[in-house]
Design a protein around this motif. Structure first.
Motif, PDB file in Angstrom:
ATOM      1  N   GLU A   1       1.105  -1.159  -0.079  1.00 21.18           N
ATOM      2  CA  GLU A   1      -0.215  -0.159   0.376  1.00 21.18           C
ATOM      3  C   GLU A   1       1.060   1.154  -0.049  1.00 21.18           C
ATOM      4  O   GLU A   1       2.163   1.039   0.605  1.00 21.18           O
ATOM      5  N   GLY A   2       0.511   2.369  -0.448  1.00 17.42           N
ATOM      6  CA  GLY A   2       1.131   3.602  -0.434  1.00 17.42           C
ATOM      7  C   GLY A   2       2.255   3.384  -2.070  1.00 17.42           C
ATOM      8  O   GLY A   2       2.411   2.454  -2.748  1.00 17.42           O
ATOM      9  N   TYR A   3       3.184   4.811  -2.270  1.00 20.35           N
ATOM     10  CA  TYR A   3       3.257   5.194  -2.938  1.00 20.35           C
ATOM     11  C   TYR A   3       5.153   5.323  -2.454  1.00 20.35           C
ATOM     12  O   TYR A   3       5.242   5.902  -1.395  1.00 20.35           O
ATOM     13  N   CYS A   4       5.825   5.251  -2.942  1.00 17.89           N
ATOM     14  CA  CYS A   4       7.426   5.215  -3.236  1.00 17.89           C
ATOM     15  C   CYS A   4       8.244   6.011  -4.178  1.00 17.89           C
ATOM     16  O   CYS A   4       7.628   5.870  -5.123  1.00 17.89           O
ATOM     17  N   TYR A   5       9.900   6.283  -4.540  1.00 22.59           N
ATOM     18  CA  TYR A   5      10.163   6.988  -5.296  1.00 22.59           C
ATOM     19  C   TYR A   5      11.696   6.669  -4.896  1.00 22.59           C
ATOM     20  O   TYR A   5      12.084   6.841  -4.081  1.00 22.59           O
ATOM     21  N   GLY A   6      12.746   7.020  -6.076  1.00 21.51           N
ATOM     22  CA  GLY A   6      13.531   6.722  -5.976  1.00 21.51           C
ATOM     23  C   GLY A   6      14.333   8.273  -6.491  1.00 21.51           C
ATOM     24  O   GLY A   6      13.327   8.733  -6.631  1.00 21.51           O
ATOM     25  N   GLN A   7      15.585   8.222  -5.904  1.00 22.09           N
ATOM     26  CA  GLN A   7      15.935   9.638  -5.892  1.00 22.09           C
ATOM     27  C   GLN A   7      17.360   9.555  -5.839  1.00 22.09           C
ATOM     28  O   GLN A   7      18.256   8.687  -5.346  1.00 22.09           O
TER      29      GLN A   7
ATOM     30  N   SER B   1      12.340   7.528 -10.064  1.00 18.27           N
ATOM     31  CA  SER B   1      11.614   6.249 -10.056  1.00 18.27           C
ATOM     32  C   SER B   1      10.490   6.133  -9.022  1.00 18.27           C
ATOM     33  O   SER B   1      10.659   7.189  -8.990  1.00 18.27           O
ATOM     34  N   LEU B   2       9.760   5.894 -10.100  1.00 20.77           N
ATOM     35  CA  LEU B   2       7.835   6.057  -8.589  1.00 20.77           C
ATOM     36  C   LEU B   2       7.389   4.107  -8.525  1.00 20.77           C
ATOM     37  O   LEU B   2       7.287   4.182  -9.328  1.00 20.77           O
ATOM     38  N   GLY B   3       7.356   3.940  -7.508  1.00 17.34           N
ATOM     39  CA  GLY B   3       6.561   3.285  -6.677  1.00 17.34           C
ATOM     40  C   GLY B   3       5.678   2.891  -6.423  1.00 17.34           C
ATOM     41  O   GLY B   3       5.036   3.844  -6.251  1.00 17.34           O
ATOM     42  N   ILE B   4       4.695   2.027  -7.658  1.00 16.10           N
ATOM     43  CA  ILE B   4       3.533   1.729  -6.931  1.00 16.10           C
ATOM     44  C   ILE B   4       2.631   0.236  -6.429  1.00 16.10           C
ATOM     45  O   ILE B   4       3.672  -0.009  -6.262  1.00 16.10           O
ATOM     46  N   PRO B   5       1.539   1.135  -5.894  1.00 14.50           N
ATOM     47  CA  PRO B   5       0.670  -1.200  -5.055  1.00 14.50           C
ATOM     48  C   PRO B   5       1.366  -2.146  -5.902  1.00 14.50           C
ATOM     49  O   PRO B   5       0.981  -2.312  -7.403  1.00 14.50           O
ATOM     50  N   GLY B   6       1.769  -3.275  -5.759  1.00 15.51           N
ATOM     51  CA  GLY B   6       2.343  -4.173  -6.772  1.00 15.51           C
ATOM     52  C   GLY B   6       3.990  -4.095  -7.418  1.00 15.51           C
ATOM     53  O   GLY B   6       4.126  -5.006  -7.834  1.00 15.51           O
ATOM     54  N   ASP B   7       4.118  -3.142  -6.828  1.00 18.85           N
ATOM     55  CA  ASP B   7       5.961  -3.311  -7.445  1.00 18.85           C
ATOM     56  C   ASP B   7       6.493  -3.416  -7.029  1.00 18.85           C
ATOM     57  O   ASP B   7       6.582  -3.813  -5.511  1.00 18.85           O
TER      58      ASP B   7
END
Length: 262
Positions: free
Chosen positions: A68-74, A86-92
């Motif tokens: 659940e939720g979102y994350c990002y690479g930086q 990059s952008l991480g969404i649920p299921g990634d």
């Protein structure tokens, strides 16, 4: 054979099921592949917004699946400026590259409050050796991640501001659709205008102007962080957007299988 979804881990496994469903669309996972995958040891962990899931320079020993939720690479430029890569969404799955590259070359941070399933690398490596179809599916998933990264590079280097923001919105919508993350209010865009700017190489002021331009043109509607696409075809035309680089659908005709030891 034990139940595929043991009751004590039903909540996590129900969410993980969607991840393996998508993997199965890229390769071919049979019941034994999926059953073996669901026996992976995992830890359920929650991160607050801006929390570090992985820090640049860390020796990573796990892969995280976003529940659940979102994350990002930086990445930082060394002078105080950050680029979202990059952008991480649920299921990634976050960190597949660490199967081969142990040192993290970028930060992975929580964009919203995020819940992940953390799986030890050694367990994933052993599973991939036992189940070649799983190894193939993981390789395909990472190859698609690389394709998305190439498209982001083109977006920043080859498109003007309006097309960059339009393309970013199109990709977010299509990836969200694939994971059924759309609501009656539209798509919940988890990023601030400053963060969209960090992902597209624009300032927050420029992003704001581009969003207003798209709204005035009747292409999108915004309400707080929700966005609806009033003219989806028109938005795709402006962005020159094609889903080809996301590689939906099966990527191989036959799975890789190895003879099991007797």
């Amino acid at each position: 054979m034990p139940p595929l979804y043991p009751s004590e881990t039903f909540v996590i496994n129900t969410k993980l099921a969607r991840f393996f469903d998508i993997m199965a669309l890229k390769s071919t996972l049979d019941e034994e592949d999926r059953h073996d995958a669901f026996r992976l040891p995992l830890t359920r962990k929650t991160f607050k917004p801006a929390g570090y899931i992985v820090r640049q320079g860390d020796i990573s020993d796990s892969i995280s699946i976003v529940l659940e939720g979102y994350c990002y690479g930086q990445r930082d430029d060394g002078q105080g400026k950050s680029q979202i890569v990059s952008l991480g969404i649920p299921g990634d799955a976050v960190g597949i590259e660490h199967l081969f590259l142990r040192t993290a070359d970028h930060d992975t941070r929580a964009l919203t409050e995020i819940e992940v399933a953390i799986i030890p690398l050694v367990a994933v490596q052993q599973l991939a050796l036992r189940r070649p179809a799983i190894a193939q599916a993981l390789g395909i998933r990472q190859a698609i991640n690389n394709a998305i990264a190439r498209e982001w590079l083109v977006n920043i280097g080859g498109r003007d501001g309006l097309r960059r923001v339009s393309h970013f919105l199109c990709e977010f919508a299509v990836r969200s659709d694939a994971w059924e993350r759309v609501t009656s209010a539209g798509y919940e865009l988890p990023m601030s205008q400053e963060q969209i700017g960090q992902a597209t190489g624009l300032t927050a002021v420029h992003v704001n102007r581009m969003l207003k331009t798209l709204h005035t043109a009747g292409l999108i509607e915004r309400s707080w962080r929700y966005v609806r696409f009033s003219n989806w075809e028109g938005l795709q035309d402006i962005a020159d957007f094609s889903v080809d680089y996301l590689h939906f659908g099966r990527q191989v005709d036959t799975p890789a299988r190895a003879t099991q030891p007797t």
